[in-house]
Design an enzyme around this catalytic site. Structure first.
Site, PDB file in Angstrom:
ATOM      1  N   GLU A  19       0.841  -1.203   0.000  1.00 35.56           N
ATOM      2  CA  GLU A  19       0.000   0.000   0.000  1.00 35.56           C
ATOM      3  C   GLU A  19       0.876   1.253   0.000  1.00 35.56           C
ATOM      4  O   GLU A  19       1.899   1.316   0.673  1.00 35.56           O
ATOM      5  CB  GLU A  19      -0.881  -0.018   1.256  1.00 35.56           C
ATOM      6  CG  GLU A  19      -1.763   1.196   1.428  1.00 35.56           C
ATOM      7  CD  GLU A  19      -2.490   1.215   2.767  1.00 35.56           C
ATOM      8  OE1 GLU A  19      -3.496   1.923   2.870  1.00 35.56           O
ATOM      9  OE2 GLU A  19      -2.051   0.509   3.698  1.00 35.56           O
ATOM     10  N   LYS A  48      -9.600   3.125  -2.178  1.00 36.00           N
ATOM     11  CA  LYS A  48      -9.822   2.417  -0.922  1.00 36.00           C
ATOM     12  C   LYS A  48     -11.196   2.770  -0.346  1.00 36.00           C
ATOM     13  O   LYS A  48     -11.564   3.942  -0.272  1.00 36.00           O
ATOM     14  CB  LYS A  48      -8.716   2.789   0.067  1.00 36.00           C
ATOM     15  CG  LYS A  48      -8.730   1.997   1.365  1.00 36.00           C
ATOM     16  CD  LYS A  48      -7.530   2.380   2.211  1.00 36.00           C
ATOM     17  CE  LYS A  48      -7.452   1.594   3.506  1.00 36.00           C
ATOM     18  NZ  LYS A  48      -6.267   1.989   4.323  1.00 36.00           N
ATOM     19  N   CYS A  75      -5.396  -2.861   2.526  1.00 36.68           N
ATOM     20  CA  CYS A  75      -5.107  -2.887   3.959  1.00 36.68           C
ATOM     21  C   CYS A  75      -6.355  -3.092   4.828  1.00 36.68           C
ATOM     22  O   CYS A  75      -6.865  -4.203   4.955  1.00 36.68           O
ATOM     23  CB  CYS A  75      -4.347  -1.616   4.325  1.00 36.68           C
ATOM     24  SG  CYS A  75      -3.403  -1.750   5.872  1.00 36.68           S
TER      25      CYS A  75
END
Length: 264
Positions: free
Chosen positions: A44, A115, A149
């Protein structure tokens, strides 16, 4: 029959905020990747590190558009080595900032998604805008999903409905203090979704002095770690078997009995 897919994970030791040092490290590590590799996965925000607790305007300095130097160079490297490359970077679109996942093919074809679950404990929602679509792409006969994540904590977001994907990628900046959770979430996602799960974390310390251990692993559809680290290189490999995956799904058809739902 679709070919197996050879994966390589690059657990970079990120120099926080130093885009040029991080890109140089990626280039060096890619030169050592086995030439039969199909897909390379980066952590990430690999080029800058995760901007934990930073002011939005300070983060904006590190942000790029999809046509910036980071993605342009990744395209050059994907073409040079004839490998797909996936990861995430800090993106600026129309003045809004995003933690943006990317997948770049050797041909230069690209895909981006942002995200969805922003890590509020680090104030990520104060810097980045939320994305609403999970990345799904097809590469060399494989259907692949990519999450970033914190997304991996949420099984509904990761849910594999009717085998829509064969492998789930998670790119992470996951600190050592919480690594036990990640080590349990990854095989759980593999088992419940009857898919391969590939995850790569970064190494080093961030701007808040949190430590990251560079964990990298690939789990099969039964939740078994099938990854192998190549000597002192730090590169982590596994071959995803299409025949074994299809055989297991045909024999153990739990996916047919899964609950149906819609994300709101």
């Amino acid at each position: 029959m679709t070919q197996d897919l050879n994966i390589c994970l690059l657990p970079l030791e990120i120099s926080w905020g130093d885009k040029y040092a991080n890109m140089a490290q990626v280039e060096d590590m890619l030169s050592k990747v086995h030439p039969m590799t199909d897909l390379v996965i980066l952590p990430e925000t690999f080029s800058t590190g995760f901007p934990s607790g930073m002011d939005k305007e300070d983060v904006r300095v590190m942000a790029e558009r999809n046509t910036g130097v980071t993605i342009d160079r990744i395209k050059e490297l994907a073409a040079k080595y004839q490998m797909g490359i996936a990861g995430s970077f800090i993106a600026d679109s129309g003045g809004s900032l995003y933690n943006r996942a990317f997948f770049i093919e050797p041909s230069g074809d690209e895909q981006f998604e942002d995200k969805h679950h922003l890590f509020t404990m680090a104030g990520e929602e104060k810097v980045f805008s939320r994305g609403y679509d999970r990345m799904l792409f097809r590469f060399r006969g494989w259907n692949i999903a990519l999450v970033i994540c914190y997304d991996i904590r949420f099984p509904v977001w990761c849910r594999n409905v009717m085998n829509e994907y064969d492998a789930l990628i998670c790119v992470a900046n996951w600190p050592k203090v919480r690594i036990n959770a990640l080590n349990k979430l990854l095989p759980a996602r593999a088992i419940e979704n009857q898919s391969y799960v590939c995850c790569v974390n970064c190494k080093g310390k961030d701007n808040k002095d949190f430590e990251y251990g560079g964990e990298a692993a690939i789990y099969d559809f039964k939740g078994r770690d099938i990854s192998v680290t190549a000597g002192d290189s730090g590169l982590v490999y596994a071959a995803l078997s299409r025949e074994r995956l299809d055989g297991f799904r045909a024999k153990f058809r739990a996916w047919q009995d899964a609950d149906t739902f819609k994300l709101i």
